[in-house]
Design a protein around this motif. Structure first.
Motif: not given
Length: 296
Positions: A162-164, A169-170, A172-179, A198-200
């Motif tokens: 929930a904190l994440r 932002t969505a 930033q979450q995608v970028r962190e996952a790919y990093d 869009e999916l997130i």
């Protein structure tokens, strides 16, 4: 989400398997061998959006969203590894008219392997892409990845998720996952990043997604922590197996893939240098070519 699927030629559909289960039909010859692609933890059908179009000249390609993932809402259903293996079994029996080529990445690799071991009549060939294999003692896990999974196993898992969402932002979450999952995140097309954002954003309105994610994560850890049983289950697979593994995978050490090659000499194991946990996204041409050549 239909517009994002159109970028790769996929059509989103739903199957009724104790409730709606979203999948993408990427097409292929009507009489082609069915190929079912199973994504990993926190992933979706989009994890195969680059690989699938490279397989449709020969295979009829389908990519389901696991329970609590992608566009398959939890809908009061359990999302454990066992429940998702049952989902894949019923998906194959419902939508395929013959044994399939089953492709699994990460957690999806574990689920695909369990399907092949438990229901050998449904799987003609098995392709594992950086599957979630048991950690071997002499390999060193990535510290950051180990901390992430360790925290999710604790009761604090839900507040962490929930904190994440509140602090990132969505995009930033995608970028962190790919990093974390790629050696070179710049290889990921911008159009795929946009689709994932869009999916997130769509999933934020779905109830129960955090609990579903945590149930998958915790049962994944439980299975692979029981190393002897996990390796024994892999030995029960009778279908031909191709294991493709990025040499610089930070989530599942390449040492586990090399241990699989040692324990299971009947498997074909390919270690791909310069790639991480998602080779089907970083180098879809290389992965597609390897699968085509192996199938023969």
């Amino acid at each position: 989400m239909t517009s994002s699927l159109a970028r790769w030629g996929g059509t989103g559909r739903y199957a009724d398997i104790d409730g709606p289960v979203h999948y993408v039909d990427f097409g292929g010859p009507a009489d082609g061998v069915p190929m079912v692609m199973v994504h990993g933890l926190g992933g979706s059908h989009l994890d195969f959006s680059l690989l699938a179009p490279r397989m449709t000249g020969r295979f009829r390609v389908l990519a389901p969203d696991l329970l609590g993932h992608g566009l398959t809402a939890p809908d009061h259903r359990r999302s454990t590894i066992a429940a998702n293996t049952d989902l894949i079994d019923r998906f194959i029996r419902t939508l395929a008219d013959r044994p399939v080529v089953l492709v699994g990445n990460s957690m999806g690799g574990l689920i695909a392997a369990r399907q092949a071991a438990q229901h050998p009549e449904t799987v003609a060939r098995l392709v594992l892409v950086d599957p979630a294999l048991p950690l071997v003692p002499r390999s060193r896990p990535d510290v950051a990845a180990a901390m992430i999974f360790g925290r999710l196993a604790l009761p604090l898992g839900r507040p962490i998720l929930a904190l994440r969402r509140r602090t990132r932002t969505a995009r930033q979450q995608v970028r962190e996952a790919y990093d974390r999952c790629c050696v070179d995140p710049s290889r990921v097309p911008e159009s795929l990043i946009v689709a994932l954002v869009e999916l997130i954003e769509h999933r934020e309105s779905l109830p129960g997604i955090d609990d579903a994610f945590l149930a998958s994560a915790r049962t994944l850890l439980d299975i692979n922590n029981a190393r002897r049983a996990a390796w024994a289950a892999l030995g029960d697979i009778v279908a031909p197996v191709l294991l493709i593994h990025g040499e610089q995978d930070r989530l599942v050490s390449v040492g586990s893939a090399r241990e699989a090659a040692r324990r299971l000499p009947q498997w074909t194991v390919d270690v791909l240098p310069g790639l991480g946990h998602l080779p089907q996204i970083e180098a879809p041409d290389r992965v597609a070519s390897r699968i085509h050549n192996w199938v023969g």
